[in-house]
Design a protein around this motif. Sequence first.
Motif, PDB file in Angstrom:
ATOM      1  N   MET A  49      49.651  56.089  49.665  1.00 10.07           N
ATOM      2  CA  MET A  49      48.663  55.985  48.587  1.00 10.07           C
ATOM      3  C   MET A  49      48.407  54.527  48.236  1.00 10.07           C
ATOM      4  SD  MET A  49      47.466  58.962  47.849  1.00 10.07           S
ATOM      5  CE  MET A  49      46.966  59.358  46.152  1.00 10.07           C
ATOM      6  N   ASN A  50      49.415  53.668  48.382  1.00  3.57           N
ATOM      7  CA  ASN A  50      49.214  52.237  48.138  1.00  3.57           C
ATOM      8  C   ASN A  50      48.220  51.651  49.142  1.00  3.57           C
ATOM      9  OD1 ASN A  50      50.939  52.026  45.941  1.00  3.57           O
ATOM     10  ND2 ASN A  50      52.732  51.577  47.205  1.00  3.57           N
ATOM     11  N   VAL A  58      40.604  50.316  44.348  1.00  2.56           N
ATOM     12  CA  VAL A  58      40.812  50.940  43.040  1.00  2.56           C
ATOM     13  C   VAL A  58      42.278  50.803  42.649  1.00  2.56           C
ATOM     14  CG1 VAL A  58      38.952  52.603  43.390  1.00  2.56           C
ATOM     15  CG2 VAL A  58      41.289  53.223  44.033  1.00  2.56           C
ATOM     16  N   SER A  59      42.578  51.069  41.392  1.00  7.69           N
ATOM     17  CA  SER A  59      43.953  51.006  40.923  1.00  7.69           C
ATOM     18  C   SER A  59      44.678  52.300  41.261  1.00  7.69           C
ATOM     19  CB  SER A  59      43.993  50.782  39.416  1.00  7.69           C
ATOM     20  OG  SER A  59      43.507  51.931  38.742  1.00  7.69           O
ATOM     21  N   LYS A  60      46.017  52.235  41.238  1.00  5.52           N
ATOM     22  CA  LYS A  60      46.801  53.440  41.498  1.00  5.52           C
ATOM     23  C   LYS A  60      46.549  54.482  40.410  1.00  5.52           C
ATOM     24  CE  LYS A  60      50.793  53.079  43.421  1.00  5.52           C
ATOM     25  NZ  LYS A  60      52.239  52.852  43.725  1.00  5.52           N
ATOM     26  N   GLU A  68      45.702  64.241  43.571  1.00  8.88           N
ATOM     27  CA  GLU A  68      47.124  64.362  43.249  1.00  8.88           C
ATOM     28  C   GLU A  68      48.009  63.646  44.251  1.00  8.88           C
ATOM     29  OE1 GLU A  68      50.453  67.923  42.595  1.00  8.88           O
ATOM     30  OE2 GLU A  68      48.365  68.421  43.071  1.00  8.88           O
ATOM     31  N   ASN A  69      47.632  63.691  45.533  1.00  9.23           N
ATOM     32  CA  ASN A  69      48.448  63.081  46.584  1.00  9.23           C
ATOM     33  C   ASN A  69      47.576  62.898  47.826  1.00  9.23           C
ATOM     34  OD1 ASN A  69      48.251  65.724  47.724  1.00  9.23           O
ATOM     35  ND2 ASN A  69      50.071  66.330  46.560  1.00  9.23           N
ATOM     36  N   LYS A  70      48.186  62.378  48.878  1.00  4.88           N
ATOM     37  CA  LYS A  70      47.376  62.103  50.075  1.00  4.88           C
ATOM     38  C   LYS A  70      46.997  63.388  50.804  1.00  4.88           C
ATOM     39  CE  LYS A  70      51.088  61.096  53.433  1.00  4.88           C
ATOM     40  NZ  LYS A  70      51.568  60.087  54.421  1.00  4.88           N
TER      41      LYS A  70
END
Length: 233
Positions: A49-50, A58-60, A68-70
Amino acid sequence: MASQKRKQEKADPVPAGRFAAGADPAKREQIIEGAKAVFMRLGFDAASMNDITREAGVSKGTIYVYFENKEALFGAIVAQEKERITHQMRDILAGSEEVEDGLYRFGMGFTSHITAPQVIDAMRTVIGVVDRLPRLCQHFFNSPSQNVRTVLEEFIERHIELGNLKVDDKELAARQFIDMSSATFFKARLFGDLLDVPPEHELSRAVKGAIRVFMAAYGTHDASVIAKVPEPA
């Protein structure tokens, strides 16, 4: 008093011209495009995700508002691509009055799509996670609202009503035509036996052969009319 103020803030409507959290389509598309680039470059397992936040710019905090997740991100990419090709195939068939012409246009369009490098890469990614993420893989192949096969079934149904086809099982007939048109090239591309996209004349030969078999099984008139189907420009 402070508690009452917070409740009021939550209840206030979103100002005109602004989107509620997670509802900005442009921001969602920005994240999806970033994720797509990362998955294609690193593969699903190696991507984080980073990595995606950096690629998307974009920001985390922002990315987790939308996804929600990758796994959810990859699912969104899959759904978007399926919707795009489904609409494309529906547009192709919308202008086809003759069965053979429609089948030819569909077969060429779909086989060109399914053997394209980005699609082959995506398919390999899905195969790589099938044991860990079976639901994601099932969605990839079976989402009924975004299914190219459903578009072909609608086309077959229309020509059954016009008396051009006699088909008892539309789903089976659609699957058969799709497999006959694309299976050999698709499998060869997927497993690396065919490194380059098949040339157009080879796709055309395969699709025409599929139409001859399809019309011999389901047509109500002489299947030799396939010879009249024009070659692509």
